[in-house]
Design an enzyme around this catalytic site. Sequence first.
Site, mmCIF file in Angstrom:
data_model
loop_
_atom_site.group_PDB
_atom_site.id
_atom_site.type_symbol
_atom_site.label_atom_id
_atom_site.label_comp_id
_atom_site.label_asym_id
_atom_site.label_seq_id
_atom_site.Cartn_x
_atom_site.Cartn_y
_atom_site.Cartn_z
ATOM 1 C CD GLU A 9 24.071 132.902 7.826
ATOM 2 O OE1 GLU A 9 23.854 131.967 7.057
ATOM 3 O OE2 GLU A 9 24.192 134.083 7.442
ATOM 4 N NE ARG B 49 30.476 123.496 -3.976
ATOM 5 C CZ ARG B 49 29.859 123.889 -5.088
ATOM 6 N NH1 ARG B 49 30.303 124.929 -5.748
ATOM 7 N NH2 ARG B 49 28.805 123.244 -5.553
ATOM 8 C CG HIS C 168 0.168 143.611 15.517
ATOM 9 N ND1 HIS C 168 -1.168 143.932 15.668
ATOM 10 C CD2 HIS C 168 0.766 144.724 15.026
ATOM 11 C CE1 HIS C 168 -1.368 145.173 15.247
ATOM 12 N NE2 HIS C 168 -0.203 145.681 14.856
ATOM 13 C CG ASN D 104 26.526 119.201 -5.681
ATOM 14 O OD1 ASN D 104 25.690 119.153 -4.785
ATOM 15 N ND2 ASN D 104 26.915 120.330 -6.245
ATOM 16 N N GLY D 105 24.051 116.837 -5.243
ATOM 17 C CA GLY D 105 22.635 116.863 -5.619
ATOM 18 C C GLY D 105 21.927 115.603 -5.170
ATOM 19 C CB CYS E 288 28.526 117.837 -2.503
ATOM 20 S SG CYS E 288 27.347 117.039 -1.434
ATOM 21 C CE LYS F 64 29.206 132.187 -0.074
ATOM 22 N NZ LYS F 64 28.660 133.212 0.840
ATOM 23 C CD1 TRP G 25 26.278 120.797 4.071
ATOM 24 C CD2 TRP G 25 24.435 120.056 3.060
ATOM 25 N NE1 TRP G 25 25.198 121.371 4.700
ATOM 26 C CE2 TRP G 25 24.059 120.931 4.101
ATOM 27 C CE3 TRP G 25 23.438 119.468 2.290
ATOM 28 C CZ2 TRP G 25 22.723 121.243 4.386
ATOM 29 C CZ3 TRP G 25 22.103 119.769 2.571
ATOM 30 C CH2 TRP G 25 21.771 120.644 3.607
ATOM 31 C CE LYS H 113 24.566 136.851 7.270
ATOM 32 N NZ LYS H 113 24.331 136.900 5.863
HETATM 33 C C1 F6R Z 1 23.101 133.642 4.465
HETATM 34 C C2 F6R Z 1 23.334 133.040 3.182
HETATM 35 C C3 F6R Z 1 22.217 132.310 2.516
HETATM 36 C C4 F6R Z 1 22.199 132.627 1.015
HETATM 37 C C5 F6R Z 1 21.150 131.781 0.306
HETATM 38 C C6 F6R Z 1 21.041 132.130 -1.167
HETATM 39 O O1 F6R Z 1 24.231 134.295 4.942
HETATM 40 O O2 F6R Z 1 24.420 133.112 2.645
HETATM 41 O O3 F6R Z 1 20.996 132.605 3.099
HETATM 42 O O4 F6R Z 1 21.923 133.988 0.857
HETATM 43 O O5 F6R Z 1 21.481 130.431 0.434
HETATM 44 O O6 F6R Z 1 22.244 131.930 -1.821
HETATM 45 P P1 F6R Z 1 22.522 132.612 -3.214
HETATM 46 O O7 F6R Z 1 22.570 134.081 -3.006
HETATM 47 O O8 F6R Z 1 23.838 132.043 -3.655
HETATM 48 O O9 F6R Z 1 21.400 132.212 -4.132
#
Ligand code: F6R
Length: 607
Positions: A486, A27, A502, A98-99, A2, A602, A74, A483
């Site tokens: 997502e 975000r 395995h 947020n939270g 959020c 994000k 979010w 990548k």
């Molecule tokens: C994947 C991605 C997430 C972040 C993860 C940690 O592309 O962006 O998997 O890597 O949420 O976020 P940070 O690095 O901000 O702690």
Amino acid sequence: MCGIIGILGKGPVAGRILDALKRLEYRGYDSAGIATITEGAIDRRRASGKLVNLKTLLGSEPLAGDIGIGHTRWATHGPPIEKNAHPHATERVAVVHNGIIENFAELRQELVGFGRVFQSDTDTEVIAHLLTHLLDQGRDAESAMAEMMSRLDGAFAFCALVKDRPDLLLAARQGSAVAIGLGDGESFIGSDAVGLAPLTRRVVYLEEGDWAAVRRDGVTIHARDGQVVDRPVTLTEVSDAEVGKGNYRHFMEKEIHEQPEVIGDTLGYYYNPIRRRIVLPPLPFRIAGVPRITIIAAGTSFYAGMLAKYWLERIGRLSVEVDIASEFRYRQPEMSPGGVSLFISQSGETLDTLEALRYARSQGQIIVSLVNVPDSSMAREADLCLRTYAGPEIGVASTKAFTTQLTVLACLTLHLAREHGKLSTDEMARYAEQLIRLPALAAETLELADDMRAIAEEIAPCRDVLYLGRGASYPIAMEGALKLKEISYIHAEGYAAGEMKHGPIALITDGVPVIVIAPSDELFHKTAANLQEVLARGGRAIVLTDTEGAAKLKGTKARVFTVPKAEPLVAPILFTIPIQLMAYSVAVARGNDVDQPRNLAKSVTVE
Ligand code: F6R
């Protein structure tokens, strides 16, 4: 997650709040809203979906008022529909949050008992009702806020406005970041400095447990114990200009192409060209006395940590563990006294990683963080903060943050290996030379963009994709799969190539794409054998290798793409680039929202 914005302005604020929310879009969110005080009453507009829906609504039903709060939500408690969108409001108070308020069920029941009527499924609404209830008892806004802070459990940040106080915004931080921007006769509140960048560069960050009374002429901050405290004013490094898409279609595409430059910027902070060696800031420990390094992170940052383990063990001969933050923090492991814990995070705010950091601190560990956001919580709570200089990363899928993390981790490895007596001056100089070639090699690797676009057309209709790699290529295989899944929503798995037999080999049938990451290192022939096993079972092998590897694979049925030949220390960083390009092009081919993929945020500030 959020995004929160608050503005105490000199004129109408709704449009400015909308612009600021736009900057927080990265975000991740699924509904949005704004509330202002106009003609002595709280007025608000909310809409599910993207900000464009809120903008359209504001077009037909404008919102006046020179004080307001806004939010991108979010969803946690309750689906992303209009009634659950923030701001949540009573007749006297509106709030954006947020939270998670963990004790919201008890509070809600108590407030319902006092006759308060709830409209939404959210935990947030208890903040609006609790504050209203306390105001109704005759308290002023500041003392109601102080009382409320002692009643809320959980990890959260929020911003509230009170109908009878058009001179005041209230903000609090307990687990999620809050930045307060100081302007010229105006004040601002944001979840981060990116949201505030066009409004002001003078920012005060709340610390854990702080709450603030923000006025147009300044801010009064109270610590958890109620005392008024001074928090430093910082000049944020985020500039307005940095956050555009330039000539690119998506932020992710732009950020992939920025990598040569930001890797170079990052190296500039850690490489001394005169001494031809890596130089880090003074370390708060002597590596000889460190029994173990524990690396903790989430998602893509965790894969950077996995790769760092290979390097630190191999080059530095150090004992290293790497752990996922969300698992680590609840296992409550014993930690060796005098150990060093390294926390890797683009945002510096990921709640699980931040809580793991605090746990490690409580265990007497020396805390090192590696973050991209300079004034983030992890930057501030570490004994030593190492920075990546990637600039703001807006695309939800991490790209340039990852490769700059790897760049710093390579530097850290060399520095520690040297301190540990495992690297001679000449070896240090040789490795450092490899690193400084990295920006140029990364630029050359970006020339694979057209090839990756072409192969993406073939992958786009597929249901499953496998990624294989050995040694230092294994974390890159994991990152490749993450990548792809997502942003393309295709099921993808990354495996250590040696694990194929395995279990995962059972997944290989006619036409399943298998992306094999195979630099021509000491493990090349082993990976090449796994490649043959894939081909023998009808898998559609796509190999990323270098010129030497490509020569060895001549005549195989695999599609081979060539990354510039590089030394083992830098090769994994280069091999990351085609897997980013491939995932990006697959998502574009599928018509997905590349920069804001569904369900993702994000900065993950809830657990
Ligand atoms: C994947 C991605 C997430 C972040 C993860 C940690 O592309 O962006 O998997 O890597 O949420 O976020 P940070 O690095 O901000 O702690």
